[in-house]
Design a protein around this motif. Sequence first.
Motif, short mmCIF file in Angstrom:
data_model
loop_
_atom_site.label_atom_id
_atom_site.label_comp_id
_atom_site.label_asym_id
_atom_site.label_seq_id
_atom_site.Cartn_x
_atom_site.Cartn_y
_atom_site.Cartn_z
N LEU A 1 32.33 24.46 59.03
CA LEU A 1 33.21 25.19 58.12
C LEU A 1 34.66 24.74 58.28
O LEU A 1 35.36 24.50 57.29
N HIS A 2 35.10 24.61 59.52
CA HIS A 2 36.47 24.14 59.76
C HIS A 2 36.64 22.69 59.33
O HIS A 2 37.74 22.29 58.91
N TYR A 3 35.59 21.91 59.44
CA TYR A 3 35.65 20.52 58.97
C TYR A 3 35.93 20.46 57.48
O TYR A 3 36.84 19.74 57.02
N HIS A 4 35.17 21.22 56.69
CA HIS A 4 35.38 21.22 55.24
C HIS A 4 36.78 21.73 54.88
O HIS A 4 37.43 21.19 53.99
N PHE A 5 37.22 22.75 55.59
CA PHE A 5 38.53 23.28 55.26
C PHE A 5 39.63 22.29 55.61
O PHE A 5 40.62 22.15 54.87
N ALA A 6 39.50 21.59 56.74
CA ALA A 6 40.52 20.60 57.10
C ALA A 6 40.57 19.47 56.08
O ALA A 6 41.67 19.01 55.70
N LYS A 7 39.40 19.00 55.63
CA LYS A 7 39.39 17.94 54.62
C LYS A 7 40.03 18.44 53.32
O LYS A 7 40.79 17.71 52.66
N PHE A 8 39.73 19.68 52.95
CA PHE A 8 40.34 20.25 51.75
C PHE A 8 41.84 20.39 51.91
O PHE A 8 42.63 20.03 51.03
N GLN A 9 42.27 20.90 53.06
CA GLN A 9 43.69 21.14 53.28
C GLN A 9 44.49 19.84 53.23
O GLN A 9 45.57 19.77 52.65
N LEU A 10 43.96 18.79 53.83
CA LEU A 10 44.65 17.51 53.83
C LEU A 10 44.71 16.90 52.43
O LEU A 10 45.77 16.47 51.95
N ASN A 11 43.58 16.86 51.75
CA ASN A 11 43.51 16.14 50.48
C ASN A 11 44.09 16.91 49.31
O ASN A 11 44.42 16.32 48.28
N SER A 12 44.26 18.23 49.46
CA SER A 12 44.91 18.99 48.40
C SER A 12 46.36 18.57 48.21
O SER A 12 46.95 18.81 47.15
N LEU A 13 46.93 17.89 49.21
CA LEU A 13 48.31 17.42 49.09
C LEU A 13 48.47 16.37 48.00
O LEU A 13 49.58 16.11 47.54
N SER A 14 47.38 15.77 47.59
CA SER A 14 47.46 14.75 46.54
C SER A 14 47.93 15.33 45.21
O SER A 14 48.43 14.60 44.35
#
Length: 663
Positions: free
Chosen positions: A468-481
């Motif tokens: 769950l934290h893995y998916h959230f970290a990927k989302f949090q990083l890539n939402s910056l695009s």
Amino acid sequence: MAGESPTDSRLMDGTPLKRSSSRAGFESPQPANHSDRPPPPKISKARACAECKRHKIRCEFRPGELSCNKCLRSGIKCVVNDFSQKFVDDDGAWKSQATATMQQLQAAVSHLLRQGGSPDLSTFAAGDIPESLSPATSHHAHRLSINRSQTYTNHHEGPGVVMDVTREHSQEPDLQGPDLVPAPMRSLYEVTKLRNLRNNPIEAPKKTLLEEDFISRGLISMHEAEELFAYFSRTMNQLLWGGIILVHRDLTSVRRASTLLSTAVLTVAALHIPNRTDTLNRCYSEYVSLVSSMALTRAHTLDDVRGLCVGAFWLSELSWKLSGHAVRIATEMGLHQSYQRLTRGHNDQYERAQLWYLLYVCDHHFSIAYGRPPVIHEDVAIRNYETFLEFPMIVPGDIRLLAQVALFMILTEAYRTFGSDTEQAMTEEDFGQLRMYNVAVDQWRLLWQPRSADSSYVRTYPSKGVVLHYHFAKFQLNSLSLRALSPSTTPVFSMDRKESANIAISSAMACLNMVLEEPDIRDAIVGVPIFTHTMVTFSAVFLLKVAINWNSAYLSINARQVRRLVERVIELMNCVSAGERHLTRHIARGLGKMIERFDSWEAAWQVGATNGATGDEVPGGANAMAQGFPPPDLIYDMVGTYGFGLDENLLDPSMANFDFLAQ
């Protein structure tokens, strides 16, 4: 003798005197009637002044005058040169002053006893303390006397608090000591010895008495307190890294260790159990009062720090303040140095080093997620967390905790690279660095998921929580695009930007699907810390905003699929068993309002498409904002406030005034 007082004709016991003349005005008292008893000791009552004695003449006083005739004529000061009389006068003055002071103290003590509801002062025997004066009353009277003293000082010394600059009696600075380069503040204290320049190491934490806490005062019954403690121990405490936040096995133990920690535990438990609003109000009020009273004190324990962390992890309206306060107290206690001592063979430092790692995660939960710089940096303890895991005393909860440490090290580095400026879009050159962070998160999952063992309390939650934290970290990083971008000003995406934005979308949907589909994650959604609720909320809001503002020509997103997914999240939040003021209730209400506005936008879009509107005229096209769609709180620029800019009032403006005591 002229000027002699009528009382001078008798001795102290009332015996009449007869006087015999002597030179220089001195008179020798003699008993008028002799008796068989021995005569009392003679006390000289001569009043000859120094000037008359020097000239060897009689010293005569006029009635009512304090100076003799000789000194009056000469215009000089008349000084009585009689040491025995001076002693008697000084002794009388001291006794008068002591009597006045005793009366003042008796009046003050009587006032304090009345304020504390204790018996009158006259009921006290010398050296006795009546049974009715309980330790709690004594503590209350002590605090009251301090407050009265401070009020008196402020009233008589001027506005504000008067700084008490005191010095310590200690050895002189050792110029040949081994500590050549201490902290600068330590050198300043060594020279000045001012107490208020440093943390006083002699001050010890106050021993908590059971008779003083709010359970003994009757604010909550012992039966209910035991029930709340048991609930916290088997649920929230296990979800937060296997119980390392609360090491006490029973309520009595935690009450003796820290009133703050016991109050925090009962407050959080009351928040999670339905129909405990009244209990929550009383516990929350006591907790806030304790936190406020310890703001300027320096006597703390490890359990006090844990008490602040418990509040930070589960009380959303206090999380930011409590996490920062906990870190500051921990550094005063030297927890940031415990890892180094542990590596030097001091095994008693294990618990302190473990708490420092917990504080690192707590600090980053409520800094990075809010778009604020963290307080704790990556010091030697944080960088060498793998060494900590090699010690024989570690428990499974340490592995789960250090998995969080490792993840937030990656997110913190990304935060420092890309910042939190919501008006600063990522450049094409930034995507190379972003790919490196994505790879680091992928490696983090591969390392920590198999290391996180199942638990008898929360089953597969430890390993599933890593995912769950893995998916959230990927989302949090890539939402910056998508930060600071508008569909009207960004008609074409580069391949790198489109890839990153689609990763953000798929990761956000994976977050929501895990919460809905994984039984152990779904069952734990109530008791998890509020950071997990942040993940769910952030993901849902992001998907709704992207579905409205970016059509499928740019990104891989299906608006109806997003709507159905968010609806299921609302249903889950509404059906869980939790208190009326639990965060899940606010999430469900806030997302429900957004779904209503989403439906308004979708209806307007369908009307526009039916009427043959062009792409620029259909809401969701390039000019959607110019047409007034979507409503103001769903416009494109709000997407850019996320990534690293999640605000605590994300869903419901009423959360800004979320006060348990207001109702």
